[in-house]
Design an enzyme around this catalytic site. Structure first.
Site, PDB file in Angstrom:
ATOM      1  N   ASP A 126      57.589  46.886  43.235  1.00 19.64           N
ATOM      2  CA  ASP A 126      57.576  47.322  41.843  1.00 19.64           C
ATOM      3  C   ASP A 126      58.798  48.173  41.542  1.00 19.64           C
ATOM      4  O   ASP A 126      58.904  49.297  42.015  1.00 19.64           O
ATOM      5  CB  ASP A 126      56.299  48.135  41.613  1.00 19.64           C
ATOM      6  CG  ASP A 126      56.173  48.538  40.160  1.00 19.64           C
ATOM      7  OD1 ASP A 126      56.142  47.632  39.313  1.00 19.64           O
ATOM      8  OD2 ASP A 126      56.119  49.744  39.886  1.00 19.64           O
ATOM      9  N   GLY A 144      54.610  49.802  28.166  1.00 20.04           N
ATOM     10  CA  GLY A 144      53.582  50.731  28.647  1.00 20.04           C
ATOM     11  C   GLY A 144      53.512  52.004  27.822  1.00 20.04           C
ATOM     12  O   GLY A 144      54.503  52.452  27.243  1.00 20.04           O
ATOM     13  N   CYS A 203      55.771  54.735  28.905  1.00 20.20           N
ATOM     14  CA  CYS A 203      57.173  54.312  29.094  1.00 20.20           C
ATOM     15  C   CYS A 203      58.071  54.842  27.990  1.00 20.20           C
ATOM     16  O   CYS A 203      57.699  54.831  26.820  1.00 20.20           O
ATOM     17  CB  CYS A 203      57.309  52.799  29.016  1.00 20.20           C
ATOM     18  SG  CYS A 203      56.316  51.924  30.168  1.00 20.20           S
ATOM     19  N   ARG A 216      50.448  59.646  33.049  1.00 25.24           N
ATOM     20  CA  ARG A 216      51.899  59.818  32.991  1.00 25.24           C
ATOM     21  C   ARG A 216      52.637  58.620  33.573  1.00 25.24           C
ATOM     22  O   ARG A 216      52.176  57.980  34.522  1.00 25.24           O
ATOM     23  CB  ARG A 216      52.304  61.080  33.750  1.00 25.24           C
ATOM     24  CG  ARG A 216      51.977  61.021  35.223  1.00 25.24           C
ATOM     25  CD  ARG A 216      52.111  62.388  35.827  1.00 25.24           C
ATOM     26  NE  ARG A 216      51.997  62.346  37.270  1.00 25.24           N
ATOM     27  CZ  ARG A 216      51.877  63.415  38.031  1.00 25.24           C
ATOM     28  NH1 ARG A 216      51.859  64.614  37.495  1.00 25.24           N
ATOM     29  NH2 ARG A 216      51.799  63.306  39.331  1.00 25.24           N
ATOM     30  N   GLY A 217      53.779  58.332  32.979  1.00 19.51           N
ATOM     31  CA  GLY A 217      54.657  57.288  33.499  1.00 19.51           C
ATOM     32  C   GLY A 217      55.129  57.688  34.895  1.00 19.51           C
ATOM     33  O   GLY A 217      55.262  58.874  35.191  1.00 19.51           O
ATOM     34  N   MET A 218      55.374  56.663  35.729  1.00 18.47           N
ATOM     35  CA  MET A 218      55.766  56.979  37.116  1.00 18.47           C
ATOM     36  C   MET A 218      57.193  57.497  37.213  1.00 18.47           C
ATOM     37  O   MET A 218      57.596  58.001  38.258  1.00 18.47           O
ATOM     38  CB  MET A 218      55.582  55.754  38.019  1.00 18.47           C
ATOM     39  CG  MET A 218      54.137  55.522  38.416  1.00 18.47           C
ATOM     40  SD  MET A 218      53.378  56.954  39.233  1.00 18.47           S
ATOM     41  CE  MET A 218      54.047  56.787  40.890  1.00 18.47           C
ATOM     42  N   GLU A 252      62.500  57.853  32.372  1.00 20.47           N
ATOM     43  CA  GLU A 252      62.146  56.801  31.420  1.00 20.47           C
ATOM     44  C   GLU A 252      60.631  56.735  31.280  1.00 20.47           C
ATOM     45  O   GLU A 252      60.055  55.693  31.005  1.00 20.47           O
ATOM     46  CB  GLU A 252      62.700  55.454  31.886  1.00 20.47           C
ATOM     47  CG  GLU A 252      64.190  55.335  31.673  1.00 20.47           C
ATOM     48  CD  GLU A 252      64.762  53.987  32.132  1.00 20.47           C
ATOM     49  OE1 GLU A 252      64.023  52.999  32.208  1.00 20.47           O
ATOM     50  OE2 GLU A 252      65.964  53.961  32.420  1.00 20.47           O
TER      51      GLU A 252
HETATM   52  P1  XMP Z   1      49.915  50.784  29.993  1.00 21.54           P
HETATM   53  O1  XMP Z   1      50.377  50.452  28.613  1.00 21.54           O
HETATM   54  O2  XMP Z   1      48.775  49.926  30.439  1.00 21.54           O
HETATM   55  O3  XMP Z   1      51.157  50.469  30.939  1.00 21.54           O
HETATM   56  O4  XMP Z   1      49.626  52.227  30.144  1.00 21.54           O
HETATM   57  C1  XMP Z   1      51.112  50.568  32.335  1.00 21.54           C
HETATM   58  C2  XMP Z   1      52.456  50.161  32.912  1.00 21.54           C
HETATM   59  O5  XMP Z   1      53.510  51.026  32.472  1.00 21.54           O
HETATM   60  C3  XMP Z   1      54.607  50.894  33.392  1.00 21.54           C
HETATM   61  N1  XMP Z   1      55.131  52.225  33.726  1.00 21.54           N
HETATM   62  C4  XMP Z   1      56.316  52.712  33.298  1.00 21.54           C
HETATM   63  N2  XMP Z   1      57.282  52.169  32.539  1.00 21.54           N
HETATM   64  N3  XMP Z   1      58.548  54.171  32.697  1.00 21.54           N
HETATM   65  C5  XMP Z   1      58.399  52.891  32.246  1.00 21.54           C
HETATM   66  O6  XMP Z   1      59.292  52.393  31.562  1.00 21.54           O
HETATM   67  C6  XMP Z   1      57.610  54.790  33.471  1.00 21.54           C
HETATM   68  O7  XMP Z   1      57.740  55.951  33.855  1.00 21.54           O
HETATM   69  C7  XMP Z   1      56.439  54.018  33.785  1.00 21.54           C
HETATM   70  N4  XMP Z   1      55.326  54.276  34.535  1.00 21.54           N
HETATM   71  C8  XMP Z   1      54.561  53.169  34.461  1.00 21.54           C
HETATM   72  C9  XMP Z   1      54.072  50.197  34.622  1.00 21.54           C
HETATM   73  O8  XMP Z   1      54.562  48.879  34.623  1.00 21.54           O
HETATM   74  C10 XMP Z   1      52.563  50.260  34.414  1.00 21.54           C
HETATM   75  O9  XMP Z   1      51.863  49.276  35.104  1.00 21.54           O
END
Ligand code: XMP
Length: 489
Positions: free
Chosen positions: A256, A310, A313, A395-397, A425
């Site tokens: 990933d 996401g 994101c 939180r976003g990763m 990001e």
């Molecule tokens: P949802 O909309 O279901 O999305 O909450 C989950 C997906 O978001 C992605 N993801 C990220 N994308 N920056 C990004 O651009 C991030 O920090 C981040 N963290 C997660 C990832 O594909 C996840 O499955």
């Protein structure tokens, strides 16, 4: 133009742009509708849902709950290798028709040790082996046999266990039906599997067999253990990490990275294929047909699609990179068809989005925020002292908080330097507390079954086969007024 060959009707389109035209119904009850779907060529799910490999979404509890409900959880990679592998191993051990390596204590252990062991591992029966590590069955100490009074603490387990001579055992390789029959006829709770030398090969418990009987949808491997996946990166320790995760029992690995259509991914995938030719590899993320084809040609078993949709994101806001999610799913399907199942990842805010993703090309759908806020997602419930509303953190990763925490244990200064060189990001937010994820998944299952019934089919597979060649025949593009009529409540 770089997006040449794409049907213009899909350009710029995402979930809220369409409704599905209802078809003549074919079933008496939507409960009969099967949602069986391919995750990869060899792995299938009864509920086509994955929980996202994010540190606020999938740890051990989420992965266990996802598999019990028919989906699969992908344990995130923001952890040292041994801790991630331990989570995988614990999901594999959580339930299984046969416990392959049952926990044992050697003869000579005290009742105090046995009590602590039973509590620590949450088990109600301990196999006693002749000597430490011998694997030779000496007896069985069930919870009922353990005296809980303090005066017995220093006595030895062999004084209280049922000795081998009085135990019902069976050679390995027994069918579940036969095991269930023996457990019932002998009125016993556990059946140790041993060979002629009394060597332990496994343990079958009545509780586990009944448990799976109650959960016909559960995602299981050929040994009856829950399915679980784990995420890896494309640089650094990813080969070592993969080896540990595979030996812990991971059923699939998810390579990933933010930009999966890249040299870094190509190289990582080639390396992974050389080291682990038979492992199920899911790769992403990409958002174009060319990206999906690229991953498939490098040997991916499934392609994860989604750049920037996401909820956590900020990629599109910070870089302008991205493709509206329904367009991305369709482009990927047109490029690879069903030869590499597509996982639609991100952007699902309502259950209808899952159905739209599935009939436009996805085989399964990954959810992050939709599953966050549940009991099984990592993190504490926070109560707002003023409103008493309960929340959890999502939180976003690549949010600064997630990046910082994942590096908490690092001993490599380069990791830190690299992390802080890359601007975030992703972002952190509070989401409402939602209770058990089992309820969320049960709601999703019901809504998907209803959607398939509106599509006039008896199974998701049949609905996809009918609709996928040209979903636009079944979709109605929405005007602003129609969108308001549909969604504003
Ligand atoms: P949802 O909309 O279901 O999305 O909450 C989950 C997906 O978001 C992605 N993801 C990220 N994308 N920056 C990004 O651009 C991030 O920090 C981040 N963290 C997660 C990832 O594909 C996840 O499955």
């Amino acid at each position: 133009m770089k997006s040449k060959g794409i049907d213009r009707r899909w350009v710029g389109k995402t979930f809220d742009d369409f409704l599905f035209r209802p078809q003549r119904g074919a079933v008496q009850s939507r409960r009969q509708i099967s949602l069986s779907a391919h995750l990869t060529d060899r792995l299938s799910l009864e509920l086509p849902i994955l929980s996202a490999n994010m540190d606020s979404v999938t740890g051990m509890s989420m992965a266990e709950a996802m598999a019990l409900e028919g989906g699969i959880g992908i344990i995130h990679r923001g952890l040292p290798i041994d801790r991630q592998a331990e989570k995988v191993a614990r999901v594999k051990r959580a339930h299984g028709a046969v416990i392959e390596n049952p926990l044992c204590l050697p003869k000579g252990s005290t009742i105090r040790e046995a009590r602590a062991f039973a509590l620590r591992h949450k088990i109600t029966g301990i196999l006693i082996e002749e000597s430490e590590g011998s694997g030779i069955l000496a007896g069985l100490l069930s919870n009922r046999d353990i005296p809980w009074l303090g005066e017995y603490s220093e006595r030895l387990v062999e004084e209280f266990m049922t000795p081998f001579e009085h135990l019902h055992t069976h050679p390995p390789g027994i069918s579940y039906e036969d095991a269930e029959r023996i457990l019932f006829e002998k009125r016993i709770e556990r059946l140790p599997l041993v060979d002629e030398q009394r060597k332990i090969h496994g343990l079958i418990t009545r509780k586990d067999l009944l448990f799976f009987r109650d959960r016909p949808f559960a995602s299981k491997d050929t040994k009856g253990r829950l399915l679980v996946g784990a995420a890896i990166g494309a640089r650094g320790d990813f080969v070592e990490r993969s080896a540990e995760l595979i030996s812990a029992g991971a059923d699939c690995l998810v390579i990933d990275i933010a930009h999966g259509h890249s040299q870094v991914m190509g190289r990582a995938l080639d390396t992974m294929r050389r080291h682990f030719p038979d492992m199920a590899l899911i790769c992403g993320n990409v958002a174009t047909g060319a990206g999906a084809r690229f991953l498939k040609e490098h040997g991916a078993d499934a392609v994860k699609v989604g750049v920037g949709p996401g909820r956590g994101c900020r990629t599109r806001l910070e870089t302008a990179a991205g493709v509206p999610q329904l367009q991305a799913i369709r482009e990927a399907w047109c490029a690879v068809g069903e030869s590499a199942p597509i996982i639609a990842d991100g952007g699902v805010s309502d259950d209808k989005d899952i159905f739209l993703a599935l009939i436009c090309g996805a085989s399964t759908v990954m959810l992050g925020s939709a599953l966050s806020g549940t009991d099984e997602a990592p993190g504490q419930v926070i109560e707002d002292p003023a409103t008493h509303l309960k929340k959890k953190i999502y939180r976003g990763m690549t949010s600064p908080q997630a990046v910082f925490e994942s590096l908490y244990d690092t001993e490599n200064p380069d990791d830190l330097e690299q992390a802080f060189e890359t601007p975030a990001e992703g972002q952190e937010m509070q989401v409402p507390y939602k209770g058990s994820v089992a309820d969320v998944l049960s709601r999703i299952r019901g809504h998907l079954q209803s959607a398939v019934s509106y599509a006039g089919e008896r199974s998701l597979a049949k609905a996809r086969a009918k609709i996928l060649p040209d979903p636009m025949e079944y979709l109605i593009p929405l005007s602003e007024a129609a969108r308001r009529e549909s969604y504003e409540r």
